[in-house]
Design a protein around this motif. Structure first.
Motif, PDB file in Angstrom:
ATOM      1  N   ARG A   1       0.839  -1.205   0.000  1.00 59.23           N
ATOM      2  CA  ARG A   1       0.000   0.000   0.000  1.00 59.23           C
ATOM      3  C   ARG A   1       0.878   1.260   0.000  1.00 59.23           C
ATOM      4  O   ARG A   1       0.620   2.213  -0.747  1.00 59.23           O
ATOM      5  N   GLY A   2       1.902   1.268   0.850  1.00 59.09           N
ATOM      6  CA  GLY A   2       2.793   2.420   0.895  1.00 59.09           C
ATOM      7  C   GLY A   2       3.530   2.625  -0.417  1.00 59.09           C
ATOM      8  O   GLY A   2       3.693   3.767  -0.879  1.00 59.09           O
ATOM      9  N   LEU A   3       3.976   1.539  -1.017  1.00 58.38           N
ATOM     10  CA  LEU A   3       4.660   1.628  -2.304  1.00 58.38           C
ATOM     11  C   LEU A   3       3.736   2.203  -3.371  1.00 58.38           C
ATOM     12  O   LEU A   3       4.116   3.096  -4.144  1.00 58.38           O
ATOM     13  N   LEU A   4       2.501   1.727  -3.399  1.00 54.55           N
ATOM     14  CA  LEU A   4       1.546   2.206  -4.401  1.00 54.55           C
ATOM     15  C   LEU A   4       1.188   3.671  -4.181  1.00 54.55           C
ATOM     16  O   LEU A   4       0.927   4.399  -5.147  1.00 54.55           O
ATOM     17  N   SER A   5       1.185   4.111  -2.929  1.00 52.16           N
ATOM     18  CA  SER A   5       0.868   5.521  -2.664  1.00 52.16           C
ATOM     19  C   SER A   5       1.939   6.446  -3.233  1.00 52.16           C
ATOM     20  O   SER A   5       1.661   7.594  -3.584  1.00 52.16           O
ATOM     21  N   ARG A   6       3.170   5.944  -3.339  1.00 58.36           N
ATOM     22  CA  ARG A   6       4.255   6.746  -3.917  1.00 58.36           C
ATOM     23  C   ARG A   6       4.304   6.618  -5.432  1.00 58.36           C
ATOM     24  O   ARG A   6       4.996   7.382  -6.101  1.00 58.36           O
ATOM     25  N   THR A   7       3.607   5.622  -5.956  1.00 59.02           N
ATOM     26  CA  THR A   7       3.643   5.390  -7.390  1.00 59.02           C
ATOM     27  C   THR A   7       2.726   6.338  -8.136  1.00 59.02           C
ATOM     28  O   THR A   7       3.081   6.916  -9.156  1.00 59.02           O
ATOM     29  N   GLY A   8       1.510   6.499  -7.628  1.00 60.33           N
ATOM     30  CA  GLY A   8       0.564   7.392  -8.276  1.00 60.33           C
ATOM     31  C   GLY A   8      -0.255   6.686  -9.335  1.00 60.33           C
ATOM     32  O   GLY A   8       0.189   5.689  -9.921  1.00 60.33           O
ATOM     33  N   PRO A   9      -1.442   7.173  -9.599  1.00 65.89           N
ATOM     34  CA  PRO A   9      -2.352   6.500 -10.527  1.00 65.89           C
ATOM     35  C   PRO A   9      -1.909   6.566 -11.977  1.00 65.89           C
ATOM     36  O   PRO A   9      -2.441   5.838 -12.820  1.00 65.89           O
ATOM     37  N   GLU A  10      -0.947   7.429 -12.295  1.00 63.57           N
ATOM     38  CA  GLU A  10      -0.536   7.568 -13.693  1.00 63.57           C
ATOM     39  C   GLU A  10       0.382   6.430 -14.154  1.00 63.57           C
ATOM     40  O   GLU A  10       0.655   6.287 -15.355  1.00 63.57           O
ATOM     41  N   VAL A  11       0.879   5.622 -13.203  1.00 64.94           N
ATOM     42  CA  VAL A  11       1.785   4.525 -13.546  1.00 64.94           C
ATOM     43  C   VAL A  11       1.016   3.201 -13.521  1.00 64.94           C
ATOM     44  O   VAL A  11       0.544   2.789 -12.455  1.00 64.94           O
ATOM     45  N   PRO A  12       0.864   2.491 -14.641  1.00 66.42           N
ATOM     46  CA  PRO A  12       0.223   1.168 -14.617  1.00 66.42           C
ATOM     47  C   PRO A  12       1.045   0.201 -13.775  1.00 66.42           C
ATOM     48  O   PRO A  12       2.283   0.202 -13.830  1.00 66.42           O
ATOM     49  N   VAL A  13       0.367  -0.623 -12.973  1.00 66.87           N
ATOM     50  CA  VAL A  13       1.067  -1.551 -12.085  1.00 66.87           C
ATOM     51  C   VAL A  13       0.620  -2.978 -12.367  1.00 66.87           C
ATOM     52  O   VAL A  13      -0.552  -3.254 -12.629  1.00 66.87           O
ATOM     53  N   ASP A  14       1.589  -3.888 -12.322  1.00 70.59           N
ATOM     54  CA  ASP A  14       1.360  -5.320 -12.539  1.00 70.59           C
ATOM     55  C   ASP A  14       1.747  -6.065 -11.268  1.00 70.59           C
ATOM     56  O   ASP A  14       2.871  -5.916 -10.777  1.00 70.59           O
ATOM     57  N   LEU A  15       0.834  -6.862 -10.745  1.00 67.01           N
ATOM     58  CA  LEU A  15       1.113  -7.655  -9.550  1.00 67.01           C
ATOM     59  C   LEU A  15       1.756  -8.975  -9.951  1.00 67.01           C
ATOM     60  O   LEU A  15       1.208  -9.730 -10.760  1.00 67.01           O
ATOM     61  N   LEU A  16       2.921  -9.256  -9.369  1.00 63.01           N
ATOM     62  CA  LEU A  16       3.650 -10.501  -9.595  1.00 63.01           C
ATOM     63  C   LEU A  16       3.750 -11.209  -8.246  1.00 63.01           C
ATOM     64  O   LEU A  16       4.673 -10.978  -7.473  1.00 63.01           O
ATOM     65  N   LEU A  17       2.765 -12.057  -7.944  1.00 60.48           N
ATOM     66  CA  LEU A  17       2.746 -12.767  -6.668  1.00 60.48           C
ATOM     67  C   LEU A  17       3.587 -14.024  -6.802  1.00 60.48           C
ATOM     68  O   LEU A  17       3.207 -14.978  -7.482  1.00 60.48           O
ATOM     69  N   ASP A  18       4.742 -14.015  -6.156  1.00 59.29           N
ATOM     70  CA  ASP A  18       5.750 -15.064  -6.327  1.00 59.29           C
ATOM     71  C   ASP A  18       5.709 -16.009  -5.132  1.00 59.29           C
ATOM     72  O   ASP A  18       6.190 -15.686  -4.046  1.00 59.29           O
ATOM     73  N   MET A  19       5.142 -17.196  -5.342  1.00 62.14           N
ATOM     74  CA  MET A  19       5.030 -18.186  -4.274  1.00 62.14           C
ATOM     75  C   MET A  19       6.292 -19.023  -4.117  1.00 62.14           C
ATOM     76  O   MET A  19       6.350 -19.905  -3.263  1.00 62.14           O
ATOM     77  N   GLY A  20       7.314 -18.775  -4.944  1.00 61.82           N
ATOM     78  CA  GLY A  20       8.551 -19.532  -4.826  1.00 61.82           C
ATOM     79  C   GLY A  20       8.355 -20.989  -5.183  1.00 61.82           C
ATOM     80  O   GLY A  20       7.559 -21.341  -6.045  1.00 61.82           O
ATOM     81  N   ALA A  21       9.099 -21.857  -4.530  1.00 63.79           N
ATOM     82  CA  ALA A  21       9.018 -23.290  -4.814  1.00 63.79           C
ATOM     83  C   ALA A  21       7.704 -23.846  -4.263  1.00 63.79           C
ATOM     84  O   ALA A  21       7.462 -23.808  -3.065  1.00 63.79           O
ATOM     85  N   VAL A  22       6.867 -24.328  -5.142  1.00 64.14           N
ATOM     86  CA  VAL A  22       5.596 -24.935  -4.739  1.00 64.14           C
ATOM     87  C   VAL A  22       5.697 -26.422  -5.038  1.00 64.14           C
ATOM     88  O   VAL A  22       5.457 -26.871  -6.149  1.00 64.14           O
ATOM     89  N   LEU A  23       6.092 -27.193  -4.053  1.00 63.93           N
ATOM     90  CA  LEU A  23       6.258 -28.629  -4.215  1.00 63.93           C
ATOM     91  C   LEU A  23       5.130 -29.351  -3.486  1.00 63.93           C
ATOM     92  O   LEU A  23       4.275 -28.740  -2.844  1.00 63.93           O
ATOM     93  N   ASP A  24       5.146 -30.671  -3.596  1.00 62.74           N
ATOM     94  CA  ASP A  24       4.088 -31.449  -2.961  1.00 62.74           C
ATOM     95  C   ASP A  24       4.100 -31.331  -1.439  1.00 62.74           C
ATOM     96  O   ASP A  24       3.123 -31.672  -0.778  1.00 62.74           O
ATOM     97  N   ASP A  25       5.234 -30.866  -0.862  1.00 63.73           N
ATOM     98  CA  ASP A  25       5.281 -30.704   0.596  1.00 63.73           C
ATOM     99  C   ASP A  25       4.704 -29.347   1.025  1.00 63.73           C
ATOM    100  O   ASP A  25       4.794 -28.975   2.186  1.00 63.73           O
ATOM    101  N   ARG A  26       4.090 -28.609   0.077  1.00 64.81           N
ATOM    102  CA  ARG A  26       3.387 -27.363   0.409  1.00 64.81           C
ATOM    103  C   ARG A  26       1.929 -27.495  -0.003  1.00 64.81           C
ATOM    104  O   ARG A  26       1.460 -26.814  -0.916  1.00 64.81           O
ATOM    105  N   PRO A  27       1.178 -28.376   0.653  1.00 67.43           N
ATOM    106  CA  PRO A  27      -0.208 -28.602   0.220  1.00 67.43           C
ATOM    107  C   PRO A  27      -1.113 -27.395   0.423  1.00 67.43           C
ATOM    108  O   PRO A  27      -2.184 -27.319  -0.183  1.00 67.43           O
ATOM    109  N   ASP A  28      -0.696 -26.445   1.278  1.00 71.29           N
ATOM    110  CA  ASP A  28      -1.527 -25.269   1.532  1.00 71.29           C
ATOM    111  C   ASP A  28      -1.126 -24.067   0.685  1.00 71.29           C
ATOM    112  O   ASP A  28      -1.565 -22.942   0.967  1.00 71.29           O
ATOM    113  N   ALA A  29      -0.320 -24.289  -0.341  1.00 67.19           N
ATOM    114  CA  ALA A  29       0.146 -23.164  -1.149  1.00 67.19           C
ATOM    115  C   ALA A  29      -1.023 -22.421  -1.782  1.00 67.19           C
ATOM    116  O   ALA A  29      -1.020 -21.181  -1.860  1.00 67.19           O
ATOM    117  N   GLY A  30      -2.040 -23.151  -2.227  1.00 72.68           N
ATOM    118  CA  GLY A  30      -3.205 -22.489  -2.822  1.00 72.68           C
ATOM    119  C   GLY A  30      -3.915 -21.594  -1.831  1.00 72.68           C
ATOM    120  O   GLY A  30      -4.333 -20.470  -2.174  1.00 72.68           O
TER     121      GLY A  30
END
Length: 351
Positions: free
Chosen positions: A141-170
Motif C-alpha cells: 500500500r505504501g509503495l503504491l501511494s508513492r507510485t501514483g495512478p498515472e503509472v500502470p502496475v502489474d502484480l507478480l505474486l511469487d510463491m517460490g518453490a511450490v512442491l508437494d510438501d506445500r499442500p496449503d500453497a493455494g
C-alpha cells in the motif's frame, strides 16, 4: 485487466535467452518473461554498467513484446548503479522495472521513477516463500501511494518453490491475493510458482524420475474459487529450473560440474527428468537413450510440436558413432525450456 498468457521467471543467461529467441513467433508473442539479473558479487558500482550489459543486452534483443527486468541479488552498495544501468533498458527498450516489499527505499523510488519515465508500467513482485505475512499488505500500500495512478502496475505474486510438501500453497496464495487485489486497479495479476524440482543423484538412481506439477495445480485451485479476480489471474512459473537456480551458473563446465545432468519434459500433470552424462565413455549412448525414452513416451507431442521436441527427436535418432547433436547442460536446459514454454502456452485458455 489485460496481459499476456504466460509469465516465466527466467535468468538473464544464455540458455534462457537462446530458448526464448527460438520460440515460434505466436508462442513468443503470448509470453512476457520476468527476467532476473544474476548475482554480481563484489562488482564495483563503476563497472556495473558493463556487467549488466553482458546479461541484459541479449534479453533486450529478444524482448520485442516486452517483459520485466529485476535485479533481486543486488548488493546494498550496488543498488544505485544497478538502478541507473537497468533504467536505460526500460526507457529505450521494452522492459519494465520491478520492485516490491522488502526492497530498499532507494530501489523502490528508483523503480517508480523509471516507470514514470518509460511509461510502460511497474512490476510489483511480492514474495511468499511460506505463509502469507499480512505486513506485506501495508508495505505494498505504501509503495503504491508513492507510485501514483498515472503509472500502470502489474502484480507478480511469487510463491517460490511450490512442491508437494506445500499442500496449503493455494490457500496462502488466496490469502495474499485477497489482501493485495483491492489495493490497486492492477493492469495484470500473475500467480508465480516454482516448476521443475532440483535434480539430485539420489533422485535419478534409476535413471529417471517423475514429479507432479504442483504450481500448475495451485493456479487451477485459485482459479476455481469463484473470486471475481480469479478468471483474470495469469499463470507463471520458473521454467525448467527451481527458484534457487536463478542465482547459480547452470553449467559450470564439464571439469567443474558433476558427471551427470538431466533432460526434462513436461506433460499435462508431471515433470519428467532423465539422467544424462556430461563426460565418460558412455556419454553418447546414455544421452541418446535418454532422448529416446522421452520420444517414446505416450505423452510425447511429436517433433512438429516445437523446437524443443524437434531437438529431442534429432538427439534420439542420431548415430552412436558421433556425439554431434547430443549437447551438454546448456543445450539440455535450452531444449527443456523450449518444450516447456511452448506447451504451457498451448495449454492455457486462449493459447
Amino acid at each position: 485487466m489485460s496481459g499476456p498468457l504466460y509469465i516465466p521467471v527466467l535468468p538473464a543467461r544464455q540458455h534462457a535467452t537462446g530458448a526464448f529467441g527460438r520460440l515460434w513467433p505466436d508462442v513468443r508473442a503470448a509470453i512476457r518473461p520476468l527476467w532476473n539479473l544474476p548475482p554480481l558479487p563484489g562488482a564495483a558500482p563503476q563497472t556495473l554498467t558493463t556487467a549488466v550489459g553482458k546479461y541484459v543486452d541479449p534479453v533486450s534483443a529478444v524482448s520485442r513484446h516486452g517483459g520485466w527486468i529485476d535485479a533481486p541479488f543486488g548488493e546494498d552498495a550496488q543498488i544505485a548503479a544497478l538502478a541507473e544501468a537497468l533504467s536505460a533498458y526500460c526507457e529505450w527498450g521494452r522492459l519494465r522495472p520491478v520492485t516490491g516489499p522488502g526492497r530498499t527505499g532507494f530501489q523502490q523510488m528508483a523503480a517508480v521513477e523509471t516507470a514514470r519515465r518509460c511509461r510502460r508500467g511497474l512490476g510489483v513482485r511480492v514474495r511468499v516463500p511460506g505463509e502469507w505475512d499480512g505486513r506485506h499488505r501495508e508495505d505494498v500500500r505504501g509503495l503504491l501511494s508513492r507510485t501514483g495512478p498515472e503509472v500502470p502496475v502489474d502484480l507478480l505474486l511469487d510463491m517460490g518453490a511450490v512442491l508437494d510438501d506445500r499442500p496449503d500453497a493455494g490457500k496462502e496464495a488466496l490469502r495474499a491475493l485477497d489482501a493485495l487485489m483491492p489495493l490497486a486497479v492492477w493492469r495484470s495479476a500473475t500467480l508465480l510458482g516454482g516448476a521443475f524440482p532440483r535434480a539430485t543423484a539420489e533422485m535419478l538412481e534409476r535413471g529417471s524420475c517423475e514429479r507432479s506439477r504442483a504450481e500448475w495445480r495451485m493456479w487451477h485451485e485459485v482459479r476455481a474459487t469463484g473470486r471475481a479476480y480469479a478468471p483474470l489471474l495469469r499463470y507463471g512459473d520458473y521454467g525448467v529450473q527451481p527458484p534457487s537456480a536463478l542465482g547459480q551458473d547452470p553449467a559450470p563446465g564439464r571439469k567443474g560440474g558433476p558427471p551427470w545432468s538431466v533432460l526434462r519434459y513436461t506433460t499435462a500433470s508431471s515433470y519428467l527428468l532423465f539422467k544424462t552424462l556430461t563426460r565418460g565413455p558412455d556419454r553418447i549412448a546414455v544421452n541418446r537413450g535418454a532422448a529416446r525414452r522421452i520420444t517414446r513416451l505416450p505423452e510425447f507431442r511429436g517433433a512438429g510440436a516445437g523446437e524443443g521436441e524437434a531437438w529431442l527427436s534429432d538427439c534420439a535418432n542420431g548415430p552412436l558413432s558421433t556425439g554431434e547433436g547430443v549437447g551438454g547442460p546448456r543445450e539440455w536446459l535450452r531444449a527443456g525450456n523450449l518444450q516447456h514454454m511452448t506447451y504451457v502456452v498451448r495449454s492455457l485458455p486462449g493459447g
